[in-house]
Design a protein around this motif. Structure first.
Motif, PDB file in Angstrom:
ATOM      1  N   LEU A   4       9.422 -35.453  13.460  1.00 40.19           N
ATOM      2  CA  LEU A   4      10.235 -34.220  14.163  1.00 40.19           C
ATOM      3  C   LEU A   4       9.706 -32.849  13.411  1.00 40.19           C
ATOM      4  N   VAL A   5       9.118 -31.782  14.018  1.00 39.91           N
ATOM      5  CA  VAL A   5       8.669 -30.485  13.460  1.00 39.91           C
ATOM      6  C   VAL A   5       9.475 -29.449  13.942  1.00 39.91           C
ATOM      7  N   LEU A  20      16.299 -21.975  15.742  1.00 37.20           N
ATOM      8  CA  LEU A  20      15.370 -22.957  15.343  1.00 37.20           C
ATOM      9  C   LEU A  20      15.145 -24.014  16.228  1.00 37.20           C
ATOM     10  N   SER A  21      14.093 -24.433  16.134  1.00 37.78           N
ATOM     11  CA  SER A  21      13.595 -25.404  17.216  1.00 37.78           C
ATOM     12  C   SER A  21      13.008 -26.738  16.560  1.00 37.78           C
ATOM     13  N   CYS A  22      13.109 -27.878  16.923  1.00 37.26           N
ATOM     14  CA  CYS A  22      12.576 -29.082  16.682  1.00 37.26           C
ATOM     15  C   CYS A  22      12.001 -29.963  17.628  1.00 37.26           C
ATOM     16  N   VAL A  23      10.686 -30.179  17.583  1.00 35.68           N
ATOM     17  CA  VAL A  23       9.917 -30.962  18.705  1.00 35.68           C
ATOM     18  C   VAL A  23       9.921 -32.372  18.046  1.00 35.68           C
ATOM     19  N   THR A  78      12.992 -31.259  22.904  1.00 33.07           N
ATOM     20  CA  THR A  78      13.265 -30.463  21.712  1.00 33.07           C
ATOM     21  C   THR A  78      14.452 -30.001  21.387  1.00 33.07           C
ATOM     22  N   LEU A  79      15.051 -29.998  20.053  1.00 33.44           N
ATOM     23  CA  LEU A  79      16.506 -29.758  19.528  1.00 33.44           C
ATOM     24  C   LEU A  79      16.373 -28.236  19.250  1.00 33.44           C
ATOM     25  N   ILE A  80      17.414 -27.634  19.484  1.00 38.53           N
ATOM     26  CA  ILE A  80      17.485 -26.216  19.217  1.00 38.53           C
ATOM     27  C   ILE A  80      18.991 -25.982  18.493  1.00 38.53           C
ATOM     28  N   LEU A  81      18.862 -24.829  17.666  1.00 42.10           N
ATOM     29  CA  LEU A  81      19.763 -24.491  16.777  1.00 42.10           C
ATOM     30  C   LEU A  81      19.817 -22.976  16.892  1.00 42.10           C
ATOM     31  N   ALA A  92      19.426 -21.475   3.006  1.00 43.93           N
ATOM     32  CA  ALA A  92      19.092 -22.966   2.979  1.00 43.93           C
ATOM     33  C   ALA A  92      17.804 -23.138   3.650  1.00 43.93           C
ATOM     34  N   MET A  93      17.322 -24.554   3.166  1.00 41.75           N
ATOM     35  CA  MET A  93      16.315 -25.366   4.060  1.00 41.75           C
ATOM     36  C   MET A  93      17.016 -25.966   4.993  1.00 41.75           C
ATOM     37  N   TYR A  94      16.519 -25.877   6.173  1.00 41.98           N
ATOM     38  CA  TYR A  94      17.354 -26.670   7.492  1.00 41.98           C
ATOM     39  C   TYR A  94      16.363 -27.733   7.944  1.00 41.98           C
ATOM     40  N   TYR A  95      16.959 -28.699   7.981  1.00 39.84           N
ATOM     41  CA  TYR A  95      16.092 -29.891   8.536  1.00 39.84           C
ATOM     42  C   TYR A  95      16.888 -30.411   9.847  1.00 39.84           C
ATOM     43  N   CYS A  96      16.067 -31.042  10.653  1.00 37.09           N
ATOM     44  CA  CYS A  96      16.357 -31.669  11.976  1.00 37.09           C
ATOM     45  C   CYS A  96      16.358 -33.109  11.687  1.00 37.09           C
ATOM     46  N   ALA A  97      17.304 -33.832  12.352  1.00 33.34           N
ATOM     47  CA  ALA A  97      17.482 -35.055  11.918  1.00 33.34           C
ATOM     48  C   ALA A  97      17.818 -36.114  13.329  1.00 33.34           C
TER      49      ALA A  97
END
Length: 123
Positions: A4-5, A20-23, A78-81, A92-97
């Motif tokens: 997850l990136v 924020l995006s997470c592929v 892709t997950l988006i916030l 903060a540091m944001y992490y996708c999970a």
């Protein structure tokens, strides 16, 4: 191996917005699972921010309700916030999970973590 990136973090003034995006790599498809975003501020424990399950149902931390929106782009896996009205407390540091259940249970068990992306909000 599932990866997850995240991307999209940065510095912004209070009241600003970030996306924020997470592929997810091959081997993990967001639309089938509960997945979401966590954050960890310096000196604090990691906390759940927002989750979305396989039906599209979402869950948010009280501190971000009305300001953050979680979604996914199924075509791009892709997950988006979307984060609006940002506050210094959002720094903060944001992490996708990603999990392996279709629904987001009361206690979400994370199986995959992204490497994190830093969000800094100045006053």
């Amino acid at each position: 191996q599932v990866r997850l990136v995240e991307s999209g973090g940065g510095s912004v003034q209070a009241g600003g917005s970030l996306r924020l995006s997470c592929v997810a790599s091959t081997g993990y498809t967001y639309k089938y699972y509960c997945a979401g975003w966590f954050r960890q501020a310096q000196g604090k424990e990691r906390e759940e921010v927002a989750l979305i399950d396989s039906t599209g149902m979402t869950r948010y931390a009280e501190s971000v309700k009305g300001r953050f929106t979680i979604s996914r782009d199924n075509a791009k896996n892709t997950l988006i916030l979307e984060m609006n009205s940002l506050k210094p407390d959002d720094t903060a540091m944001y992490y996708c999970a990603g999990g392996l259940g279709g629904l987001c249970m009361a206690s979400f068990r994370v199986v995959y973590w992204g490497q994190g992306t830093q969000v800094t909000v100045s006053s």
